[in-house]
Design an enzyme around this catalytic site. Structure first.
Site, short mmCIF file in Angstrom:
data_model
loop_
_atom_site.label_atom_id
_atom_site.label_comp_id
_atom_site.label_asym_id
_atom_site.label_seq_id
_atom_site.Cartn_x
_atom_site.Cartn_y
_atom_site.Cartn_z
N LYS A 140 0.83 -1.20 0.00
CA LYS A 140 0.00 0.00 0.00
C LYS A 140 0.87 1.26 0.00
O LYS A 140 0.62 2.20 -0.77
CB LYS A 140 -0.93 0.01 1.21
CG LYS A 140 -1.84 1.25 1.26
CD LYS A 140 -2.75 1.21 2.46
CE LYS A 140 -2.03 1.49 3.74
NZ LYS A 140 -1.58 2.92 3.86
N ASP A 158 -6.66 1.17 1.15
CA ASP A 158 -6.71 1.39 2.59
C ASP A 158 -8.09 1.00 3.08
O ASP A 158 -8.91 0.43 2.35
CB ASP A 158 -6.34 2.83 2.93
CG ASP A 158 -7.42 3.82 2.55
OD1 ASP A 158 -8.38 3.44 1.84
OD2 ASP A 158 -7.32 5.00 2.96
#
Length: 233
Positions: A140, A158
């Site tokens: 991420k 997220d």
């Protein structure tokens, strides 16, 4: 930037055929959100790719606003890996004590700064594998840096993106990697770069975890969420 709850890693799912209806839903969602947000970008404050990388590492399980409060004074004087190493571990901790898990995060920032100098001449690499080889940098974090600093068409998943993808019916995957795979196959090319920002903003300000504000949602029609709240309590 908050992250989804930890999950057991699993092999990537075999892609399934995307129906015309699902493709149309994705087009409607991203066209509508894109029309509402002109050039969306991260809400983390940064000066250059290095400070962006540090900010994203610090944002794990923390809010962007909280990270910004802690890094404003830090980034006023520390903008390179060499300057971070000169500040030192204790000096960095003194700036970021208000951020959760600051001890571990400070150690990772110092370690990644040393590796950037050792392996990349002090520059942040525009390469996923090189980024993910740095301490504290996962998929991420690498996706955010590649997207925001280098313009790559990545989709960082997220907790907001994970939630919105499920509620809208764009994904049913049980892991962030699975949701990413689904979204990358669905996002229209014209929205390839800003797509995850559009989903983050929507999840942060409208499609909230506890009380989604469906009654004023611009994508309520194509959204597949079964428990739409069409009037405020």
């Amino acid at each position: 930037m908050p992250t989804p709850p930890p999950v057991k890693s699993s092999p990537r799912r075999k892609p399934v055929r995307i129906s015309p209806q699902k493709r149309a839903r994705a087009n409607a969602i991203f066209d509508t959100l894109g029309a509402l947000h002109d050039a969306p970008k991260t809400e983390l404050e940064f000066v250059n790719p290095y400070t962006l990388l540090v900010a994203v590492v610090l944002s794990a399980q923390a809010t962007d606003a909280g990270v910004n409060r802690a890094t404003r004074a830090l980034f006023a004087t520390v903008q390179t890996p060499a300057q971070m190493l000169a500040l030192g571990l204790d000096g960095l901790k003194s700036h970021i004590r208000t951020i959760g898990l600051y001890n571990a995060k400070a150690a990772n920032v110092i370690a990644l700064s040393a590796l950037l100098l050792e392996r990349h001449g002090g520059e942040v690499p525009a390469d996923r594998a090189a980024l993910e080889a740095l301490p504290g940098v996962g998929r991420k974090t690498a996706s955010v840096v590649l997207n925001e600093a280098f313009g790559h068409a990545t989709c960082a998943v997220d907790t907001h993106v994970f939630r919105v993808a499920h509620r809208t019916g764009l994904s049913t995957a049980k892991t962030p990697d699975g949701v990413e795979d689904d979204l990358l196959r669905l996002i229209p090319p014209r929205w390839a770069r800003p797509a995850h920002h559009l989903l983050i903003l929507h999840g942060r300000y409208l499609c909230k975890a506890r009380t989604p504000e469906c009654w004023r949602c611009p994508i309520v029609a194509p959204c597949a969420f079964a428990d739409k709240r069409l009037s405020p309590r």
